[in-house]
Design an enzyme around this catalytic site. Sequence first.
Site, short mmCIF file in Angstrom:
data_model
loop_
_atom_site.label_atom_id
_atom_site.label_comp_id
_atom_site.label_asym_id
_atom_site.label_seq_id
_atom_site.Cartn_x
_atom_site.Cartn_y
_atom_site.Cartn_z
N CYS A 21 0.83 -1.21 0.00
CA CYS A 21 0.00 0.00 0.00
C CYS A 21 0.86 1.26 0.00
O CYS A 21 1.65 1.49 0.93
CB CYS A 21 -0.92 -0.02 1.22
SG CYS A 21 -1.65 1.56 1.64
N CYS A 57 0.38 3.54 2.99
CA CYS A 57 1.01 2.98 4.19
C CYS A 57 2.50 3.29 4.20
O CYS A 57 3.08 3.63 5.24
CB CYS A 57 0.80 1.47 4.26
SG CYS A 57 -0.94 0.95 4.23
N CYS A 68 -7.34 3.47 -10.81
CA CYS A 68 -7.16 2.28 -9.96
C CYS A 68 -6.27 1.25 -10.66
O CYS A 68 -6.60 0.73 -11.72
CB CYS A 68 -8.53 1.67 -9.65
SG CYS A 68 -8.47 0.01 -8.97
N CYS A 121 -7.86 -2.15 -11.24
CA CYS A 121 -8.82 -2.12 -12.35
C CYS A 121 -8.09 -2.23 -13.69
O CYS A 121 -8.55 -2.91 -14.62
CB CYS A 121 -9.64 -0.83 -12.31
SG CYS A 121 -10.53 -0.55 -10.76
#
Length: 508
Positions: free
Chosen positions: A58, A61, A402, A405
């Site tokens: 992430c 993160c 995304c 995606c």
Amino acid sequence: MAFKGFACFSILLLLSLFVSSIRSEETKEFVLTLDHSNFTETISKHDFIVVEFYAPWCGHCQKLAPEYEKAASELSSHNPPLALAKIDASEEANKEFANEYKIQGFPTLKILRNGGKSVQDYNGPREAEGIVTYLKKQSGPASVEIKSADSATEVVGEKNVVAVGVFPKLSGDEFDSFMALAEKLRADYDFAHTLDAKFLPRGESVEGPAVRLFKPFDELFVDSKDFNGEALEKFVKESSIPLVTVFDSDPNNHPYVAKFFESPATKAMMFVNFTGATAEALKSKYREVATSNKDQSLAFLVGDAESSQGAFQYFGLEESQVPLIIIQTPDNKKYLKVNVEVDQIESWFKDFQDGKVAVHKKSQPIPAENNEPVKVVVAESLDDIVFKSGKNVLIEFYAPWCGHCQKLAPILDEVALSFQNDPSVIIAKLDATANDIPSDTFDVKGFPTIYFRSASGNVVVYEGDRTKEDFINFVEKNSEKKPTSHGEESTKSEEPKKTEETAAKDEL
């Protein structure tokens, strides 16, 4: 000579120990690392601990990590020390905790109190200094006692929104109700209490039990004596928002903007060019309408078009439509008035309340050609392609930015090609950032989200692996007319499902 040699050796030894100590201090990690083997035990030992649920892949993160570590280092010397921890919630063995705490995106931070018995979302800053300040406040009492005029001035100040409870004694049902609300809302609101209303800096002395909410706008303070839990919470939340919230570049207004958008009320928003010739006249008339409708469960906001690009993108608005008014109801219906003039504001609101304004639907244009294997769906064509076609439809709700995606796109192309000779099946996609979605049918909280609607109208969310063969098997199993045979299946993708990108909010 021997003594000199020993002295040199001693100095070198001390220097070595000193350098070693510095290196040890530099490499020490202050953030506790948790996993399935120590999570429950560690939480149970702390009256106050913050846990970051993260995933190694992430990006948000990774950006948070050094700031979180800096904050943990500083808070380790707080009196008492405040613990910060992290757990890899994407690790299979740790997923039980992600499920327990309803983690839907990364990073998600939770404040756990009383050995984990009390859980609160962390809604504070994501940089070290802000984290430290926020957590010091959160670790203190939910409501501070005011014992003098000086302490009242310090707590209330000139720019703070503070709910102050006035009580004849610090016990009883009213006091308990107030303190329970202070604990519940401590993350977003400031609370204080006192035995003497004469300490309070504004307004005539009020006889307790009562709550006086101070604010730096509108009437500056407002009182309530209703200590029913729901009524008291409604009073604090609604009184903490200006009659008309201002959305511009002034950071002092940003907390009120956040509370406005968190409000469950119907939201009325007017966007104008604040430097335009008619701006003041528009804002003045809009405030008149807000004043006359303040008891109608409507929240009002006026935004500078230049500072509101995020809102424009979210609602699908264009600068050429300014000045405009858009109303959003709790069930996500939207009503739009573009290029509004001063003398139209009041009458348009009356038409809205009388049910004479048509619902506005955010939609991309229906494509002139739709010949690709995966059919493009927009809000305006959703009924025809998905709800009224009588077909079995697998539809992906995606965001153009995304990454997951983008990786899924060629796989869905292959799936669509495999069904190209079956007229009963449609594979489709909809850009959820540019089109309104009926939330009563499709619950889209992350990207990609994939649903299947059968020919007769049964709707089910797809939760399987994102491979060609799994999609095909799922469609065949759930379709109400058996599809024809399909081509050779491809090798399974090794990309695991991830939900770093979330639709509801930006995690940072």
